[in-house]
Design an enzyme around this catalytic site. Sequence first.
Site, mmCIF file in Angstrom:
data_model
loop_
_atom_site.group_PDB
_atom_site.id
_atom_site.type_symbol
_atom_site.label_atom_id
_atom_site.label_comp_id
_atom_site.label_asym_id
_atom_site.label_seq_id
_atom_site.Cartn_x
_atom_site.Cartn_y
_atom_site.Cartn_z
ATOM 1 N N HIS A 1 0.847 -1.204 0.000
ATOM 2 C CA HIS A 1 0.000 0.000 0.000
ATOM 3 C C HIS A 1 0.877 1.246 0.000
ATOM 4 C CE1 HIS A 1 0.724 0.589 4.260
ATOM 5 N NE2 HIS A 1 0.115 -0.542 4.610
ATOM 6 N N CYS B 1 0.757 -11.771 19.438
ATOM 7 C CA CYS B 1 -0.025 -11.199 18.326
ATOM 8 C C CYS B 1 0.591 -11.673 17.023
ATOM 9 C CB CYS B 1 -0.035 -9.668 18.384
ATOM 10 S SG CYS B 1 -0.652 -8.950 16.843
ATOM 11 N N CYS C 1 1.908 -8.504 14.873
ATOM 12 C CA CYS C 1 3.174 -7.902 15.326
ATOM 13 C C CYS C 1 4.284 -8.943 15.333
ATOM 14 C CB CYS C 1 3.088 -7.391 16.752
ATOM 15 S SG CYS C 1 1.882 -6.129 17.056
ATOM 16 N N HIS D 1 3.863 1.551 2.400
ATOM 17 C CA HIS D 1 5.066 0.819 1.977
ATOM 18 C C HIS D 1 5.770 1.584 0.849
ATOM 19 C CE1 HIS D 1 2.378 -2.724 3.242
ATOM 20 N NE2 HIS D 1 3.205 -2.478 4.240
ATOM 21 N N HIS E 1 -2.964 -3.807 16.837
ATOM 22 C CA HIS E 1 -3.793 -4.268 15.722
ATOM 23 C C HIS E 1 -5.257 -4.485 16.084
ATOM 24 C CE1 HIS E 1 0.269 -5.200 14.244
ATOM 25 N NE2 HIS E 1 -0.261 -4.902 13.074
ATOM 26 N N LYS F 1 -6.023 5.728 9.816
ATOM 27 C CA LYS F 1 -4.978 4.707 9.731
ATOM 28 C C LYS F 1 -5.225 3.854 8.480
ATOM 29 C CE LYS F 1 -3.138 1.021 12.483
ATOM 30 N NZ LYS F 1 -3.173 0.185 13.619
ATOM 31 N N CYS G 1 -4.666 -7.254 20.771
ATOM 32 C CA CYS G 1 -3.376 -6.595 20.588
ATOM 33 C C CYS G 1 -3.556 -5.083 20.621
ATOM 34 C CB CYS G 1 -2.784 -7.023 19.236
ATOM 35 S SG CYS G 1 -1.460 -5.944 18.685
ATOM 36 N N LYS H 1 -6.528 -2.640 5.839
ATOM 37 C CA LYS H 1 -7.354 -3.408 4.917
ATOM 38 C C LYS H 1 -8.791 -3.477 5.410
ATOM 39 C CE LYS H 1 -5.746 -7.397 4.308
ATOM 40 N NZ LYS H 1 -5.223 -8.692 4.073
HETATM 41 N N1 MSP Z 1 8.181 -7.498 8.003
HETATM 42 C C1 MSP Z 1 8.336 -6.449 8.941
HETATM 43 C C2 MSP Z 1 9.690 -5.776 8.763
HETATM 44 C C3 MSP Z 1 10.876 -6.675 8.905
HETATM 45 S S1 MSP Z 1 12.359 -5.798 8.567
HETATM 46 C C4 MSP Z 1 13.544 -6.828 9.069
HETATM 47 C C5 MSP Z 1 7.237 -5.403 8.726
HETATM 48 N N2 MSP Z 1 6.584 -5.456 7.568
HETATM 49 S S2 MSP Z 1 5.372 -4.490 7.156
HETATM 50 O O1 MSP Z 1 4.921 -4.966 5.884
HETATM 51 O O2 MSP Z 1 4.406 -4.421 8.202
HETATM 52 O O3 MSP Z 1 5.991 -3.058 7.008
HETATM 53 C C6 MSP Z 1 7.049 -2.790 6.090
HETATM 54 C C7 MSP Z 1 7.525 -1.353 6.283
HETATM 55 O O4 MSP Z 1 6.471 -0.460 5.899
HETATM 56 C C8 MSP Z 1 7.876 -1.034 7.729
HETATM 57 O O5 MSP Z 1 9.031 -0.223 7.791
HETATM 58 C C9 MSP Z 1 6.672 -0.263 8.216
HETATM 59 O O6 MSP Z 1 6.963 0.640 9.250
HETATM 60 C C10 MSP Z 1 6.281 0.481 6.928
HETATM 61 N N3 MSP Z 1 4.902 0.907 6.939
HETATM 62 C C11 MSP Z 1 3.785 0.119 7.080
HETATM 63 N N4 MSP Z 1 2.686 0.940 7.095
HETATM 64 C C12 MSP Z 1 3.064 2.219 6.963
HETATM 65 C C13 MSP Z 1 2.398 3.451 6.904
HETATM 66 N N5 MSP Z 1 1.095 3.558 6.995
HETATM 67 N N6 MSP Z 1 3.151 4.567 6.735
HETATM 68 C C14 MSP Z 1 4.515 4.520 6.588
HETATM 69 N N7 MSP Z 1 5.182 3.376 6.656
HETATM 70 C C15 MSP Z 1 4.485 2.207 6.849
HETATM 71 O O7 MSP Z 1 7.051 -4.580 9.598
#
Ligand code: MSP
Length: 519
Positions: free
Chosen positions: A20, A128, A131, A23, A148, A296, A145, A299
């Site tokens: 999304h 969780c 997390c 990311h 979440h 926030k 959690c 999904k």
């Molecule tokens: N798999 C773990 C990371 C392991 S690194 C050794 C994870 N994955 S995640 O898919 O949840 O998130 C991937 C990255 O995207 C993380 O750095 C997370 O902070 C970032 N973000 C997820 N949602 C976000 C927003 N809404 N805004 C900005 N960054 C976001 O955590």
Amino acid sequence: MTQPTFYITTAITYANSRPHIGHAYEEIATDVIARWKRVNGYDVYFATGSDEHSANVEARAKELGKSPREFCDEMAAIFQATWAALNISFDRFIRTSEEVHHHASQEMIRRAFAAGDIYKGHYEGWYCNSCNNYYQESDLKDGNCPQHGTKAVRLSEENYFFKLSRFAQPLLEWIGKRPEVILPETRRNEVVNVIKGGLKDISVSRTTSTWGIPFPDDPKHLIYVWFDALINYISAIGFPDDKAHFMKYWPAQVHVVGKDITRFHCIIWPAMLMSAGLPLPERVYGHGFLSLKGEKISKTRGNVLDPVEFSKQYGVDAFRYVLLAGNNFAADSDFSEEGFVELYNSDLANDMGNLLNRTLTMVEKYCQGKVPPPAAETSADDVPMLEEARALFDKFNAALELFDFSGAYAAVWSLIDRGNKYIESTAPWTLFKQGQTERLNTVLYNLLEILRLAAMFVYPIMPATTPRMLAQLGDSAPDRVLQFPMEARWGLLPVGQTTAKAAPLFPRIEKELAPGKVK
Ligand code: MSP
């Protein structure tokens, strides 16, 4: 002279759902830094990837009637296609299901064992699955959690533990010696407080699943997903077998991660590295979170904006620009289509677009579409502008060093703004009428130079726009690899070069948007 290396990483994304905009925000930010370092002569290695052994990934695959591997293959392909569509220049997409990663993870466990940092114990607690973390009962909200809102599950297992408690002092020394190792400062303070509050040993194995990396010599235990995931940063560059490649790039110059997982990167990861006798990363940057119209991103709320669809509609470069130049990366920020259109129209269509359009039109009209020669002597009126242009590289570079994207681009737009005001204050049409050819030529040359600099500095954030702008300015090799700081020098535009007819780079978006609706 050997080229300095620069190893930069993003977090690896959980493979259970599609990427999304949050990311994308992290990927684009990392890409801007990677591109900037490359054009400044660094041998950059940019790694990103997918985190595949989470319980949620296994659950999602089951829901879809697929094997975890089949499902992860599909998701990894979606992630890579998404990052390619957003022009993310990654060198390596590491998947934690890769053989090389399994091998690296087992080696790290072996090293921790050898250092006496792993022991067997019993664990019971609330877990969780989103997390991938345990909680105290008092942290849960109605059994859910706190992050979440989903049900925490009671786990009771015989586990292997990692002696994290042993590393509190060395971690504080690491941070104390070079505080900028964790940025921004707010994140550093959080981490220091957590460490000072006392570190407990963590359980680093699971017996509740079969999808994961087996413990060396005890395969009914799988390596805890966070322990496994963090190792991606070294497996991606060849640890432990490809020593030459690994040693060339390790330690990483920076891990770019979100604020929710900064602690894992600043506590568990450096402790794992210390235990294994490996150098620590030079920096962890914990960025803020993006929300969508104040909500926030989730999904279940159904407000997930697809970054590829959005940029298909408005252009990849514009999307990248608004996302990064329009927000403070250190803090939480909000994204909306209305906000996007506003910044697009003001910065791209108006400020930059008008400067390009007006300048090229005047060069065509007054100078037959050729770059005119500036006067040998600098006019006192032009000094502040020239000084600003000459100071731009240092200002821009210093801002990007601290991941201050909005600050870096504010400096570029300040020069663009000055250019637009310069047109008004010098009134080239009057100079033309009065036959003041030398001054007219100088003014137009200066405007073209501002545009050339703008084209150069937008490269990291809008890589496809630079060649389009340079081509309009008459550059014969607009796609060449740029070389900073040389390109930032004032006065490089060759006199006599033939400019093109002005064509809008970012046509204004005239669109009424329904307030309150996230598109
Ligand atoms: N798999 C773990 C990371 C392991 S690194 C050794 C994870 N994955 S995640 O898919 O949840 O998130 C991937 C990255 O995207 C993380 O750095 C997370 O902070 C970032 N973000 C997820 N949602 C976000 C927003 N809404 N805004 C900005 N960054 C976001 O955590």
